[in-house]
Scaffold this active site. Structure first.
Site, short mmCIF file in Angstrom:
data_model
loop_
_atom_site.label_atom_id
_atom_site.label_comp_id
_atom_site.label_asym_id
_atom_site.label_seq_id
_atom_site.Cartn_x
_atom_site.Cartn_y
_atom_site.Cartn_z
N TYR A 145 -30.84 -0.14 -14.39
CA TYR A 145 -29.55 0.54 -14.24
C TYR A 145 -28.58 -0.26 -13.36
O TYR A 145 -27.38 -0.07 -13.42
CB TYR A 145 -29.71 1.95 -13.67
N LYS A 191 -44.85 -1.20 -17.74
CA LYS A 191 -45.00 -1.71 -19.10
C LYS A 191 -45.46 -3.16 -18.98
O LYS A 191 -44.83 -4.09 -19.50
CB LYS A 191 -43.67 -1.56 -19.85
N ASP A 223 -45.61 4.32 -22.17
CA ASP A 223 -45.72 5.07 -23.43
C ASP A 223 -46.92 6.01 -23.39
O ASP A 223 -46.84 7.18 -23.76
CB ASP A 223 -45.76 4.13 -24.64
N ASP A 247 -36.78 8.14 -14.61
CA ASP A 247 -35.72 9.02 -15.09
C ASP A 247 -36.27 9.88 -16.23
O ASP A 247 -36.14 11.10 -16.25
CB ASP A 247 -34.56 8.13 -15.59
N ASP A 251 -37.97 14.02 -15.97
CA ASP A 251 -37.40 15.11 -16.76
C ASP A 251 -38.46 15.78 -17.63
O ASP A 251 -38.50 17.01 -17.74
CB ASP A 251 -36.26 14.60 -17.66
#
Ligand code: NAD
Length: 358
Positions: A145, A191, A223, A247, A251
């Site tokens: 980000y 990852k 994943d 992020d 959620d």
């Protein structure tokens, strides 16, 4: 007898239901601090829509300067239709992002707890989620980000996922310290099968774990982690991860518990921490006295634990919330789930204040 401890709490009520839910959190903090023998002094600051109305900008200088002098900041929520059509730099949300940046809060802590009494509020089966108690520790000020270079032109676009050693070390340290106060298990999510930045992340987290021999460290690809969170969430204690993965996973984790009105968060870092519910200002129900104050009261509890180290007081609040739910008290948003009595925002505050001061 020594002098009792005293803390300065910055209070940002904000917009919409912000003032209502913050008032209840303060009611609870007052009750529990008296019972536990410490002092809280509050100082109010403006942010968001109410700051725009009063000063013309969403993040006044006074707020930036003021919060830095506090021991911790408790925040409600900002925003609403009244300010939606302003230019971007004048919008309430811009003020909140600016505040987080000014405060240097690089660690975002989001617990996902499923209360036994509310297992039916989740979209998942009760057997899967009963007993879930996860803490997601998300890196908040680095990664893709914020990475440079970044570009968007007619023919291509790119962003860069960058982490420095220092950035990974400090977020890993936060996660290990938290794990020491919990079940002492960390799952670091990355990852690393594809990304160099994740290999680097993994190596640094491994190294940090040598300082915490009691903590069990595992690694998981993001994943798989997304799948495991839904398949069998009870396997997790602390999840440590970078900005973009966190992020998304936080959620997903928050929806295990089924209601946005229950979940707190903390953003901590170099200095003063910011404690706030994960929900927004709920303009649709503002001013009606029906908002659920529990997410904000839980955020106040996190503030006591993580910023002031008043763990006894924090435990009292957490237990009071559980007891209120056990006793069947529900605000309207949870009215369908084994409610014995529907209560208003301020009645719920009274109940938690009463239970947590005993
Ligand atoms: P929201 O979280 O405010 O509301 C979503 C839905 O959940 C609404 O139906 C609302 O009534 C309900 N809800 C939320 N909190 C509740 C509570 N404590 N008790 C009972 N019901 C609750 O999200 P939204 O509607 O997308 O956004 C409304 C405004 O809030 C927007 O201006 C948005 O920008 C802002 N917002 C602010 C923050 C923040 O301050 N951190 C976060 C998200 C959204």
């Amino acid at each position: 007898m020594g002098m009792s401890k005293s803390y300065r709490i910055g209070v940002i009520k904000g917009d919409g239901i912000g003032p209502e839910i913050i008032d209840e959190a303060i009611k609870v903090l007052d009750a529990v601090s008296v019972a536990q023998g410490f002092n809280l002094k509050y100082e109010e600051f403006l942010l968001g829509g109410s700051a725009i109305d009063a000063t013309g900008v969403p993040l006044p200088d006074e707020t930036i300067k003021g919060v830095k002098t506090c021991d911790a900041v408790l925040f409600g929520a900002i925003g609403g239709p009244k300010w939606d059509n302003l230019e971007r730099h004048l919008r309430p949300e811009t003020g909140l992002l600016g505040l987080r940046k000014e405060m240097g809060t690089f660690a975002n802590l989001r617990p996902a707890t499923v209360y036994d009494e509310l297992v039916n509020a989740s979209t998942l089966k009760a057997s899967v989620i009963k007993g879930v108690d996860i803490m997601v520790v998300r890196e908040l000020t680095g990664g893709i980000y914020f990475g440079e270079p970044r570009e968007l032109n007619e023919n291509m676009a790119f962003n860069t996922m960058v982490y420095s050693r220092g950035e990974v070390e400090r977020i890993a340290k936060v996660a290990f310290e938290i794990a020491m106060k919990r079940e002492k298990r960390i799952c670091s999510v990355d990852k690393a099968n594809v990304l160099e930045v994740s290999q680097f992340w993994r190596e640094i987290v491994e190294k940090m774990s040598l300082n915490y021999p009691e903590v069990e460290l595992t690694h998981m690809y993001v994943d798989n982690a997304a799948m495991q969170l839904i398949r069998s969430p009870k396997q997790f204690d602390v999840i440590l991860t970078g900005n973009i993965f966190g992020d998304i996973l936080s959620d997903a984790a928050s929806m295990l518990s089924g209601s946005i009105g229950l979940l707190p968060s903390a953003s901590t870092g170099r200095g003063v921490g910011l404690f706030e519910p994960i929900h927004g200002s709920a303009p649709d129900i503002a001013g009606q006295g029906i908002a659920n104050p529990l997410a904000t009261i839980s955020s106040a509890s996190m503030m006591l634990r993580y910023a002031l180290e008043e763990n006894g007081a924090s435990d009292k609040i957490d237990d009071a919330i559980k007891k209120a739910l056990q006793d069947g008290y529900r605000t309207g948003d949870l009215g369908d789930f084994d409610a014995k009595e529907i209560v208003s925002c301020s009645q719920m505050g009274d109940i938690i204040a009463d239970y947590s001061s005993k």
